[in-house]
Design a protein around this motif. Structure first.
Motif, PDB file in Angstrom:
ATOM      1  N   LEU A  22      40.424  44.939  -8.900  1.00 45.89           N
ATOM      2  CA  LEU A  22      40.973  45.041  -7.547  1.00 45.89           C
ATOM      3  C   LEU A  22      42.468  44.766  -7.509  1.00 45.89           C
ATOM      4  N   ALA A  23      42.989  44.064  -8.534  1.00 41.93           N
ATOM      5  CA  ALA A  23      44.417  43.753  -8.574  1.00 41.93           C
ATOM      6  C   ALA A  23      45.249  44.900  -9.155  1.00 41.93           C
ATOM      7  N   LEU A  24      44.598  45.892  -9.762  1.00 39.68           N
ATOM      8  CA  LEU A  24      45.325  46.978 -10.427  1.00 39.68           C
ATOM      9  C   LEU A  24      46.220  47.794  -9.483  1.00 39.68           C
ATOM     10  N   PRO A  25      45.754  48.184  -8.281  1.00 38.55           N
ATOM     11  CA  PRO A  25      46.621  48.999  -7.411  1.00 38.55           C
ATOM     12  C   PRO A  25      47.967  48.350  -7.103  1.00 38.55           C
ATOM     13  N   LYS A  26      47.962  47.057  -6.831  1.00 38.99           N
ATOM     14  CA  LYS A  26      49.219  46.364  -6.542  1.00 38.99           C
ATOM     15  C   LYS A  26      50.114  46.311  -7.769  1.00 38.99           C
ATOM     16  N   GLN A  27      49.515  46.067  -8.938  1.00 37.62           N
ATOM     17  CA  GLN A  27      50.306  46.036 -10.172  1.00 37.62           C
ATOM     18  C   GLN A  27      50.890  47.408 -10.474  1.00 37.62           C
ATOM     19  N   LEU A  28      50.104  48.439 -10.258  1.00 37.96           N
ATOM     20  CA  LEU A  28      50.581  49.808 -10.504  1.00 37.96           C
ATOM     21  C   LEU A  28      51.712  50.167  -9.549  1.00 37.96           C
ATOM     22  N   PRO A  56      57.903  53.308 -20.800  1.00 40.85           N
ATOM     23  CA  PRO A  56      58.033  54.706 -21.220  1.00 40.85           C
ATOM     24  C   PRO A  56      58.802  55.490 -20.159  1.00 40.85           C
ATOM     25  N   ASP A  57      59.206  56.693 -20.485  1.00 38.22           N
ATOM     26  CA  ASP A  57      59.845  57.545 -19.475  1.00 38.22           C
ATOM     27  C   ASP A  57      58.824  58.046 -18.457  1.00 38.22           C
ATOM     28  N   LEU A  58      57.574  58.201 -18.885  1.00 42.04           N
ATOM     29  CA  LEU A  58      56.491  58.591 -17.982  1.00 42.04           C
ATOM     30  C   LEU A  58      55.214  57.901 -18.433  1.00 42.04           C
ATOM     31  N   LEU A  59      54.563  57.252 -17.493  1.00 42.34           N
ATOM     32  CA  LEU A  59      53.261  56.642 -17.746  1.00 42.34           C
ATOM     33  C   LEU A  59      52.189  57.522 -17.112  1.00 42.34           C
ATOM     34  N   VAL A  60      51.216  57.937 -17.917  1.00 49.72           N
ATOM     35  CA  VAL A  60      50.081  58.711 -17.417  1.00 49.72           C
ATOM     36  C   VAL A  60      48.829  57.853 -17.565  1.00 49.72           C
ATOM     37  N   VAL A  61      48.182  57.544 -16.438  1.00 47.39           N
ATOM     38  CA  VAL A  61      46.941  56.766 -16.464  1.00 47.39           C
ATOM     39  C   VAL A  61      45.812  57.661 -15.972  1.00 47.39           C
ATOM     40  N   ILE A  62      44.715  57.675 -16.713  1.00 46.15           N
ATOM     41  CA  ILE A  62      43.584  58.548 -16.402  1.00 46.15           C
ATOM     42  C   ILE A  62      42.351  57.683 -16.176  1.00 46.15           C
ATOM     43  N   ASN A  63      41.840  57.705 -14.957  1.00 45.93           N
ATOM     44  CA  ASN A  63      40.662  56.906 -14.565  1.00 45.93           C
ATOM     45  C   ASN A  63      40.811  55.429 -14.941  1.00 45.93           C
ATOM     46  N   PRO A  64      41.890  54.764 -14.531  1.00 45.66           N
ATOM     47  CA  PRO A  64      42.085  53.361 -14.943  1.00 45.66           C
ATOM     48  C   PRO A  64      41.101  52.419 -14.256  1.00 45.66           C
ATOM     49  N   TYR A  65      40.554  51.481 -15.022  1.00 45.93           N
ATOM     50  CA  TYR A  65      39.665  50.473 -14.440  1.00 45.93           C
ATOM     51  C   TYR A  65      39.484  49.327 -15.421  1.00 45.93           C
ATOM     52  N   LEU A  66      39.006  48.202 -14.892  1.00 46.54           N
ATOM     53  CA  LEU A  66      38.632  47.036 -15.688  1.00 46.54           C
ATOM     54  C   LEU A  66      37.224  46.604 -15.304  1.00 46.54           C
ATOM     55  N   ASP A  90      41.035  55.248 -19.123  1.00 49.04           N
ATOM     56  CA  ASP A  90      39.997  54.273 -18.783  1.00 49.04           C
ATOM     57  C   ASP A  90      40.517  52.825 -18.858  1.00 49.04           C
ATOM     58  N   GLN A  91      39.800  51.938 -19.568  1.00 47.10           N
ATOM     59  CA  GLN A  91      40.227  50.538 -19.625  1.00 47.10           C
ATOM     60  C   GLN A  91      41.557  50.375 -20.354  1.00 47.10           C
ATOM     61  N   SER A  92      41.834  51.242 -21.310  1.00 43.07           N
ATOM     62  CA  SER A  92      43.133  51.178 -21.997  1.00 43.07           C
ATOM     63  C   SER A  92      44.264  51.394 -20.999  1.00 43.07           C
ATOM     64  N   ALA A  93      44.060  52.308 -20.044  1.00 42.52           N
ATOM     65  CA  ALA A  93      45.074  52.555 -19.019  1.00 42.52           C
ATOM     66  C   ALA A  93      45.304  51.303 -18.177  1.00 42.52           C
ATOM     67  N   ALA A  94      44.221  50.630 -17.814  1.00 43.65           N
ATOM     68  CA  ALA A  94      44.343  49.412 -17.008  1.00 43.65           C
ATOM     69  C   ALA A  94      45.036  48.302 -17.783  1.00 43.65           C
ATOM     70  N   LEU A  95      44.731  48.168 -19.066  1.00 44.02           N
ATOM     71  CA  LEU A  95      45.378  47.144 -19.893  1.00 44.02           C
ATOM     72  C   LEU A  95      46.867  47.403 -20.000  1.00 44.02           C
ATOM     73  N   VAL A  96      47.258  48.677 -20.101  1.00 43.20           N
ATOM     74  CA  VAL A  96      48.681  49.029 -20.155  1.00 43.20           C
ATOM     75  C   VAL A  96      49.366  48.687 -18.831  1.00 43.20           C
ATOM     76  N   ILE A  97      48.683  48.945 -17.718  1.00 36.72           N
ATOM     77  CA  ILE A  97      49.252  48.603 -16.409  1.00 36.72           C
ATOM     78  C   ILE A  97      49.529  47.106 -16.331  1.00 36.72           C
ATOM     79  N   GLU A  98      48.571  46.297 -16.771  1.00 30.45           N
ATOM     80  CA  GLU A  98      48.756  44.844 -16.744  1.00 30.45           C
ATOM     81  C   GLU A  98      49.926  44.427 -17.638  1.00 30.45           C
ATOM     82  N   LEU A  99      50.034  45.010 -18.817  1.00 28.30           N
ATOM     83  CA  LEU A  99      51.120  44.650 -19.741  1.00 28.30           C
ATOM     84  C   LEU A  99      52.477  45.038 -19.174  1.00 28.30           C
ATOM     85  N   LEU A 100      52.580  46.221 -18.590  1.00 27.35           N
ATOM     86  CA  LEU A 100      53.851  46.656 -18.002  1.00 27.35           C
ATOM     87  C   LEU A 100      54.209  45.793 -16.786  1.00 27.35           C
TER      88      LEU A 100
END
Length: 323
Positions: free
Chosen positions: A241-247, A224-234, A206-216
């Motif tokens: 809306l900026a998350l897809p490009k960052q990911l 990490p060797d593998l990032l798993v994001v589940i239902n990421p959003y802010l 959820d939001q934790s996944a989105a926060l990790v995307i922004e930090l990375l």
């Protein structure tokens, strides 16, 4: 005597004549006051107070956890729980770092609790950390000089227009606080995870996944060797809306899992997350869509299978490349 009576009568009659003469003028003045345009009252300006980020007391929520699994770290001067389970079985591949949704705890019920207990037989130790607090609802205050007069019937804003929960600057400030919480927590897992050498999986919801995307994306977290994001959003619409490009810009293996009951903000970006990431050369991105809501045991098991499969593929490609 007659002269005195006549004089009294005249004295009483003159004021009535004067009053009658003044009445039209008084009416005209009243009409002018009614027709004269009144100054327009400006709507009261409302500003949200900064919502406090108070960590929850999760001691009671973790009473059922075995004492051997519970470790403590210091984040912002307060103790936070980390739940550690070692790998089991013949495989010893590394450690999975689990980050539940904000406002929950290290043994958050549902998917997080399932993964931290069931990923161990596949050769992964699990280290589940306390997520950042979830900000409380904002309190709106009205500046004293902007308060409308009592009884003027004027309401700030339009009747059919929803009040914005927070301004962009407020969202950014809150995210920075949450990101700092995550940074401090993950930085201390090197020591706690030392008994489990190998690969590192970072699994966030959820939001934790989105926060990790922004930090990375900002290079503020170790990859990490593998990032798993589940239902990421802010919650911030623009940041969401900026998350897809960052990911898509992350140069690492990514498993993006979306469930049908994911927040509508995560549903809104699911297609663009895939299209942008897959357009990148040499991408290591995979998206998996769950058929069932993440409230069912079958969905938990399917999610675990997806993670284990991607983790094996990532570990295999690393060995082929000599890492």
């Amino acid at each position: 005597m007659a002269l005195i009576s006549r004089t009294i009568a005249m004295l009483c009659f003159f004021p009535l004549i004067a009053l009658a003469a003044d009445e039209p003028a008084n009416k005209d003045m009243a009409n002018q006051e009614q027709t004269q345009p009144q100054p327009v009252q400006k709507p009261a300006k409302q500003t949200p107070e900064t919502a406090p980020m108070k960590p929850r007391d999760n001691s009671r929520a973790l009473e059922h956890v075995a004492a051997s699994e519970l470790q403590k770290i210091q984040v912002d001067g307060e103790e936070q729980a980390v739940l550690i389970r070692p790998w089991s079985g013949p495989k010893q591949l590394g450690a999975a770092l689990l980050l539940p949704p904000p406002g929950t705890h290290a043994d958050a019920p549902g998917l997080n609790a399932f993964l931290r207990r069931n990923i161990n037989p596949a050769g992964w130790a699990s280290l589940s950390i306390t997520p950042p607090p979830f900000p409380e609802q904002p309190n709106f205050t009205t500046e004293a000089q902007e308060i409308s007069k009592a009884g003027d019937g004027k309401m700030p804003g339009k009747r059919n227009q929803a009040t914005s929960r927070r301004e962009a600057e407020e969202w950014q400030k809150l995210r920075k606080q949450q990101q700092s919480f995550i940074q401090q927590s993950l930085a201390q897992l090197d020591t706690l995870g030392a008994p489990f050498p190998g690969k590192r999986l970072l699994i966030a919801q959820d939001q934790s996944a989105a926060l990790v995307i922004e930090l990375l994306a900002a290079q503020k977290l170790a990859k990490p060797d593998l990032l798993v994001v589940i239902n990421p959003y802010l919650d911030d619409p623009d940041a969401n809306l900026a998350l897809p490009k960052q990911l898509a810009g992350l140069e690492l293996a990514v498993l993006d899992i979306q469930s049908p009951d994911g927040h509508q903000a995560s549903q809104a970006t699911v297609k663009s997350r895939k299209s942008l990431a897959m357009s990148q050369p040499d991408n290591q991105y995979r998206q998996q869509l769950l058929a069932l809501d993440l409230r069912q045991d079958v969905a938990f098991e399917n999610t675990l299978m997806m993670i284990e499969g991607m983790a094996r593929k990532t570990a295999g490609s690393k060995r082929k490349n000599g890492h």
